[in-house]
Design a protein around this motif. Structure first.
Motif, PDB file in Angstrom:
ATOM      1  N   TRP A  49     -23.872  65.161   5.457  1.00 58.64           N
ATOM      2  CA  TRP A  49     -23.037  63.981   5.183  1.00 58.64           C
ATOM      3  C   TRP A  49     -21.565  64.283   5.415  1.00 58.64           C
ATOM      4  O   TRP A  49     -20.805  63.418   5.821  1.00 58.64           O
ATOM      5  N   LEU A  50     -21.178  65.550   5.190  1.00 60.82           N
ATOM      6  CA  LEU A  50     -19.775  65.914   5.452  1.00 60.82           C
ATOM      7  C   LEU A  50     -19.467  65.825   6.934  1.00 60.82           C
ATOM      8  O   LEU A  50     -18.458  65.246   7.345  1.00 60.82           O
ATOM      9  N   GLU A  51     -20.361  66.404   7.721  1.00 55.13           N
ATOM     10  CA  GLU A  51     -20.229  66.370   9.179  1.00 55.13           C
ATOM     11  C   GLU A  51     -20.228  64.911   9.670  1.00 55.13           C
ATOM     12  O   GLU A  51     -19.392  64.519  10.485  1.00 55.13           O
ATOM     13  N   ASP A  52     -21.157  64.117   9.128  1.00 58.07           N
ATOM     14  CA  ASP A  52     -21.255  62.712   9.543  1.00 58.07           C
ATOM     15  C   ASP A  52     -20.009  61.919   9.159  1.00 58.07           C
ATOM     16  O   ASP A  52     -19.519  61.098   9.932  1.00 58.07           O
ATOM     17  N   SER A  53     -19.499  62.158   7.943  1.00 56.08           N
ATOM     18  CA  SER A  53     -18.319  61.379   7.524  1.00 56.08           C
ATOM     19  C   SER A  53     -17.095  61.794   8.343  1.00 56.08           C
ATOM     20  O   SER A  53     -16.244  60.956   8.642  1.00 56.08           O
TER      21      SER A  53
END
Length: 395
Positions: A49-53
């Protein structure tokens, strides 16, 4: 200028959706939904989710649109994850993606968007929305995406007219290669990004491991049932009503361990689903084994050899009355009515010819051809041409 909030997921589809809306003259705001950060249930050491955000943020910067992250993890846990565990515990197989759209993206998220003064919420789904007038009333139609290979209308099968009224699907007329081409032309960081797998917005998750953190493993046996077992000798009874016939055709068969032979052990019937082939770890069979039934009460798994085993097939399924959902309420069947539709019982399954029968307490769907692996907890969705008109949870 109408205001649209786009659910930017950090993938190529929602990135291009945002760009297309901007090009059409909408005022676009990007929101990233953070749906998971419960470290007590670890999902993987990566933190997708960090990478995606970050990717979503970079796309918003490139397009010059406002961006923020909304934390919906509490609602997601309550409405999706807890529901999933409960369903698996009962021996059913839920569809978190369908639920995530109904309960999170087009409900909780939509309310946040509307509170920001948005006129619409947009997502990167491959489906189309059109409008028609019926008896002077405006009605929204949910149609399959133009890319037959990527059509995602099934995942939206639980949406309502109110939700559709406020929704936009900007890439519905495009194919996946066209979407990637636009992203590459616009030099968006997501242009080559692989499609995400795993639970809606939780990220890269393997279900059995996820479930094991809440549902305790317990050892049980795997039974193999012979394809010539007498349980498959159906005698046609002449004096049955249509409703009784349908009830019989949709019923689960009453397997017992005495009917077959023990071929292996498993760590919990609730980790397995009908039609599953992988993960059984049973060797030495001439052909692959498929799960034909699970029983969470006795913690037993029943299997059969090959994908054509009779235990995998049924002619009909049942949906409880309060689980029947019509996107097109004007087409809903009244008690005693029946109608032919094209139906699918899982994502990407080719549409199947079937007849829907509405009775007082339930609906039955009878297929022209027997269907493999009809699974409790999954959604059956019915179509008229390329329009999805209704759906329901298989019971």
């Amino acid at each position: 200028m109408k205001r649209v909030v786009v659910g930017l997921s950090g993938g190529v589809d929602s990135s291009v959706a945002a760009y297309l809306l901007q090009k059409q003259g909408y005022e676009v705001i990007g929101l990233f939904m953070k749906n998971w950060h419960d470290d007590s249930v670890t999902i993987s050491n990566e933190c997708p989710w960090l990478e995606d955000s970050n990717d979503a943020l970079l796309v918003a910067e490139k397009l010059g649109i406002p961006f923020q992250t909304v934390d919906l993890s509490e609602q997601y846990k309550e409405k999706i994850v807890d529901y999933m565990f409960n369903e698996y515990e009962k021996g059913r197989t839920p569809n978190p993606d369908v639920l995530c759209n109904r309960e999170i993206k087009f409900d909780v998220f939509m309310k946040i968007a509307l509170s920001l003064g948005a006129d619409y919420v947009a997502t990167g789904h491959y489906c189309r929305k059109t409008e028609i007038e019926v008896n002077g009333e405006l009605i929204y139609q949910l149609k399959a995406g133009a890319d037959g290979n990527k059509d995602q209308s099934y995942f939206l099968c639980q949406l309502s007219q109110e939700q559709l009224a406020k929704s936009l699907f900007p890439i519905g007329e495009l194919t996946k290669p066209e979407v990637r081409e636009i992203a590459a032309e616009m030099d968006l960081i997501t242009a080559e990004k692989k499609d995400s797998q795993g639970l809606c917005f939780i990220g890269k998750v393997r279900l059995p491991e996820f479930l094991q953190q809440k549902l305790q493993p317990k050892e049980g046996v795997i039974i193999q049932i012979d394809k010539n077992d007498s349980i498959y000798d159906f005698e046609k009874k002449d004096d049955l009503s249509l409703e009784e016939e349908l009830k019989l055709a949709s019923k689960k068969l009453p397997y017992t361990p005495q009917m077959g032979k023990v071929v292996g052990k498993h760590q919990g019937a609730h980790y397995f689903t009908i039609g599953q082939r992988k993960g059984l770890n049973v060797g030495g069979t001439t052909d692959p084994l498929f799960i034909i039934a699970t029983n969470v009460e006795t913690n037993t798994i029943y299997t059969g050899l090959t994908s054509s085993h009779p235990g995998l097939f049924r002619k009909a399924l049942r949906i409880e009355k309060d689980e029947v959902h019509w996107i097109r309420k004007d087409l809903a069947l009244a008690n005693g009515e029946s109608k032919e539709f094209m139906v699918r019982i899982r994502y990407r399954q080719p549409l199947q010819k079937a007849t829907l029968y509405q009775f007082e307490k339930e609906m039955y769907i009878a297929f022209d051809e027997p269907q493999s692996a009809i699974t409790e907890g999954q959604f059956a969705a019915w179509y008229s041409d390329d329009e999805l008109v209704g759906s329901g949870v298989i019971s």
